[in-house]
Design an enzyme around this catalytic site. Structure first.
Site, PDB file in Angstrom:
ATOM      1  N   GLU A 127     -56.728  62.664 -18.409  1.00  0.00           N
ATOM      2  CA  GLU A 127     -56.324  61.909 -19.796  1.00  0.00           C
ATOM      3  C   GLU A 127     -55.655  60.814 -19.494  1.00  0.00           C
ATOM      4  OE1 GLU A 127     -55.469  63.764 -23.279  1.00  0.00           O
ATOM      5  OE2 GLU A 127     -56.583  65.542 -23.165  1.00  0.00           O
ATOM      6  N   GLU A 140     -53.404  71.225 -22.887  1.00  0.00           N
ATOM      7  CA  GLU A 140     -52.010  70.948 -22.744  1.00  0.00           C
ATOM      8  C   GLU A 140     -51.115  72.081 -23.194  1.00  0.00           C
ATOM      9  OE1 GLU A 140     -52.849  66.076 -23.534  1.00  0.00           O
ATOM     10  OE2 GLU A 140     -51.845  67.304 -25.368  1.00  0.00           O
TER      11      GLU A 140
END
Length: 862
Positions: free
Chosen positions: A540, A443
């Site tokens: 995710e 991320e």
């Protein structure tokens, strides 16, 4: 064994023999002396002195010796913060033989030091460590002596070290400075190369560990030693030919002439190489051409012989134009076959690495029909056993490097230790066929692109430059040099090739037309599939739930057993997480309202698991049916890895398996929604559509059964025509306006009826699981009654037959802390009788099971 499980399609697994010879008159006698076992451990001021096990860590030693309680008990994560704020010293005394000391080279080897330490042998500093993920070795031959040798490893507080490193970095801030207050964690974890989540995360406690977390030993030799060996099969597409690249990391006392023979008898391949091993540590690469036979040279000293398992398989990450859509595809092609990745994300299974076991969790993943796990970048590079089990079970691994949700410094010292970390980890792991991709971080591209850290616009270029320096110019470059057998992504989520075109940080790394996405929404109704992105690959997504009462009970006391207790608040590390779970559940369920406090608490735990299971089911089935479609330029989804598989402690989280291995309702649901054959139902503009999703190539038809909430006898049954469902596709098999369907059934409305459906082969044999579709929220269902389920046990085996008086949604069987799992759980019961079995993970009895068995259904909690 060949890794052929699930969708991991294998070609061949064979044994490679590596015969290692040197031309020397010296008889090599390599010796290894383990220094594992009991060491002394002391605090900085000497007030605490105890025995500690190596491998191990300070927290585990303190607990084992009775100085602290279970660190997971109640509020002990905060109570024991003092441990990580102190400095600690490990000490051992050992003797070595004269024969070992007579060797030309003796190395003191640490496979893992957590984290910042000075190493002393007989009062002399031999080296320092600053990276949990690196192997260190120090030359100590001249420091060894007769009799006792004293080895000290002095560890600095990781919290104070990280803080000092932050202070030394004065040019500009490297965010985030600290975790959110709700996590009760420590600051500046991005300045130390250790498990990032050990300073806290939104699903885990803050336990900044210290210790010798892997093996310690002496290695002695005269000529050379083999430090590491790896083998990677490489496929030349233009020539349609396999080779095997064998890499030997050798440490030679002096330049030595030798000979390497590589052979794979099953493939009639044998090749001998004359080589020169240079003085010091060198990497030596040899290429074995398959089906090539060379004569072996004899008459030299055999130094060592290694047998390696080699798996032949190809991996491609396909990013190419998509017909009817802007952007690029994003999917994995294994041995030439597109594969839909079905699985979850793996986090550290324990705060203390010496206490974890991975086998049961990986078996649970396979039992839920998963074929892939993403090893998340804020934990650790897992132990060798983890990847070996994945190889055997056929679990494909998306492997992150250990950087997550942060910016990082790029000073030479930091970059250099990262470079060595990456080299060592790639060399250690690249022989495992289970690993199908390397990813640089978790991320961090998205963090820069969407300004998580409130970086002023004029300074953004500095952070992008640091990002490129670390992940592209260093990590990516090293990985591509060390391993040409699998792809590399710089980040996750990312637009992949498009991010590269945009200078490695895309304007929108969540663009569903490219790459992989992470998506979370706790406020919008999760039963509405329109809220989810129709992405190329979902790496995710997820929803929280609480674990079962039997998992919480050992780490809590009576006063904690309330959803509004201090314990419940303390255990929740995601801001407003407890409230968000109830908000999401209230969309479709009545919330528990028992006047008995403990029942209300356990019912609330149950309803969070029902909510989580149904939410993740809806989202995953949306991704499954999107694999063959392009709608408004979006689709062709080829992966669904929900967050997260496992837990690090007993607390609310996104996991489907609780700490200790107990399955949540979500994991039972995953067993169905990851099936090889699956019917998926949903509504669009008041029209019911059902897709047949299949990994197989077969003719299928659909059977839909309509039930009344008030009656166990079917209202009506509908069937579809037989249709060919190609392997790896999702095909519409049923479409009808809900109003038309209800009129055709005669006595149904949205509020009084529900549907079940399953797929059948041409012989009307059911294929895959039975699915359900609710025509209204269960809290609005008319006729839903308490089912008054009774049970009978088989005295011959652990089977339970349930007897229900009415339709019972989300039937949950629980046997407390008896480890094991049911063959089915959390199910919709639309029959009067149903039999499930219990697979016990330790010896038990029908008497014990019947004593602890509880049964809960939706109508029982309000």
């Amino acid at each position: 064994m060949t890794p052929c499980g699930n969708n991991f399609i294998c070609v061949l697994g064979v044994l490679l023999c590596v015969c290692f010879r040197v031309f020397s008159s010296v008889t090599e006698q390599q010796r290894t002396v383990s220094l594992n076992g009991k060491w002394g451990l002391s605090s900085s001021d000497g007030s605490l002195s105890l025995t500690a096990q190596v491998p191990g860590c300070v927290h585990s030693a303190l607990q084992q010796q009775g100085y602290i309680q279970d660190p997971y008990f109640r509020f002990n994560d905060v109570s024991y913060q003092w441990i990580a704020l102190d400095n600690w010293t490990y000490t051992t005394v050992f003797a070595v033989s004269a024969q070992l000391r007579a060797r030309q080279k003796v190395l003191l080897v640490f496979d893992g030091v957590d984290t910042v330490a000075s190493v002393w042998l007989n009062g002399i500093t031999v080296g320092k460590t600053d990276n949990m993920f690196r192997r260190y070795d120090f030359s100590v031959r001249d420091l060894l002596r007769d009799g006792d040798n004293v080895l000290n490893v002095s560890l600095l507080s990781p919290v104070l070290y990280a803080s000092e490193q932050r202070k030394a970095h004065s040019a500009y801030r490297v965010p985030p400075e600290c975790p959110p207050d709700v996590q009760k964690g420590e600051c500046h974890v991005n300045f130390i190369r250790k498990e990032q989540s050990s300073f806290s995360w939104d699903w885990g406690p803050s336990f900044p560990t210290m210790g010798l977390w892997k093996d310690v030993r002496l290695e002695a030799f005269d000529i050379l030693q083999l430090v590491q060996i790896s083998s990677v099969p490489l496929y030349n597409y233009s020539r349609s030919q396999w080779t095997v690249q064998v890499e030997l990391l050798v440490d030679a006392v002096e330049t030595t002439t030798g000979q390497i023979t590589l052979s794979i008898p099953e493939l009639d391949s044998d090749q001998t190489f004359q080589t020169e091993f240079l003085s010091g540590k060198t990497k030596n690469i040899f290429i074995l051409n398959i089906n090539t036979v060379l004569d072996t040279v004899h008459g030299v000293q055999v130094l060592m012989k290694c047998i390696l398992q080699v798996y032949f398989r190809t991996v491609e990450l396909v990013q190419e134009p998509v017909v009817g859509s802007p952007g690029l595809s994003f999917y994995f092609r294994i041995n030439g076959k597109p594969v839909f990745l079905k699985g979850s994300n793996w986090i550290p299974a324990h705060s203390f690495q010496d206490q974890l076991l991975c086998l049961s969790f990986l078996n649970s993943a396979v039992d839920a029909n998963m074929n892939a796990l993403r090893v998340w970048g804020g934990g650790v590079y897992e132990q060798d056993l983890f990847y070996s089990i994945c190889d055997e079970l056929g679990i494909m691994v998306w492997q992150d490097f250990m950087f997550a949700c942060a910016t990082y410094p790029t000073e030479d010292r930091f970059i250099q230790t990262v470079r060595e970390e990456v080299v060592q980890q790639v060399r250690r792991l690249k022989s495992h066929p289970s690993i199908i991709i390397w990813s640089g971080n978790n991320e961090n591209e998205a963090a820069l692109a969407t300004d998580w850290f409130n970086i002023p616009a004029p300074q953004k270029s500095t952070y992008i430059k640091d990002y490129v320096t670390l992940y592209v110019n260093n990590i990516r470059k090293i990985v591509q040099e060390e391993d040409q057998s699998r792809p590399f992504l710089v980040s996750s989520p990312t637009n992949g090739a498009e991010s590269e075109q945009e200078g490695w940080v895309a304007a929108n790394p969540y663009d569903p037309h490219y790459g992989d996405t992470h998506f979370y929404s706790y406020i919008l109704d999760c039963w509405d599939w329109r809220t989810f992105p129709r992405t190329r690959f979902a790496s995710e997504y997820g929803f929280q739930s609480w674990p079962s009462f039997s998992t919480l009970q050992p780490v809590s006391v009576n006063e904690d057993w309330s959803y509004n207790s201090n314990f419940s608040s303390h255990r929740q590390h995601h801001e407003a997480g407890n409230q968000e779970m109830l908000l999401q559940a209230a969309f479709h369920f009545h919330l528990p309202n028992s006047t008995e406090p403990l029942k209300r608490f356990t019912d609330t735990l149950y309803i969070t698991q029902v909510m989580q299971a149904q939410c993740v089911k809806t989202q995953t089935e949306f991704y499954q049916r999107s694999r063959s479609e392009i709608i408004e330029g979006k689709g062709r989804t080829m992966g669904a890895l929900y967050w997260q598989l496992n837990d690090i402690w007993q607390a609310p989280s996104w996991s489907s398996v609780e700490f200790g291995g107990k399955w949540k309702m979500l994991h039972y649901f995953a067993q169905s929604f990851f099936s090889a054959v699956l019917p998926v139902g949903f509504e669009d503009n008041n029209t019911l559509l059902i897709y047949a999703v299949s990994d197989l190539n077969q003719d299928l038809k659909l059977r839909v059964t309509v039930y009344s909430w008030a009656d166990l006898d079917p209202v009506c049954t509908l069937k579809s025509d037989l249709i060919l469902v190609p392997g790896g596709s999702a095909v519409p098999i049923f479409k009808e306006p809900v109003a038309t369907l209800l009129v055709g059934c005669g006595r149904c409305t949205r509020l009084t009826c529900l549907l079940t459906f399953h797929l059948e082969d041409p012989s009307s044999v059911q294929q895959g699981p039975t699915n359900h579709h609710f025509l209204c929220s269960p809290k609005e269902a008319q006729g839903l009654q308490r089912p008054n389920i009774t049970v009978s046990f088989s005295i011959l085996d652990y089977t339970v037959t349930l007897h229900s008086a009415s339709v019972a949604p989300f039937v949950w069987l629980d046997v407390g802390n008896i480890p094991g799992r049911f063959s089915s759980n959390g199910f919709l019961m639309v029959s009067r009788n149903m039999t499930v079995s219990f697979n016990a993970w330790r010896p038990t009895s029908v008497a014990e099971l019947s004593k602890y068995l509880t049964i809960t259904s939706l109508r029982d909690v309000y």
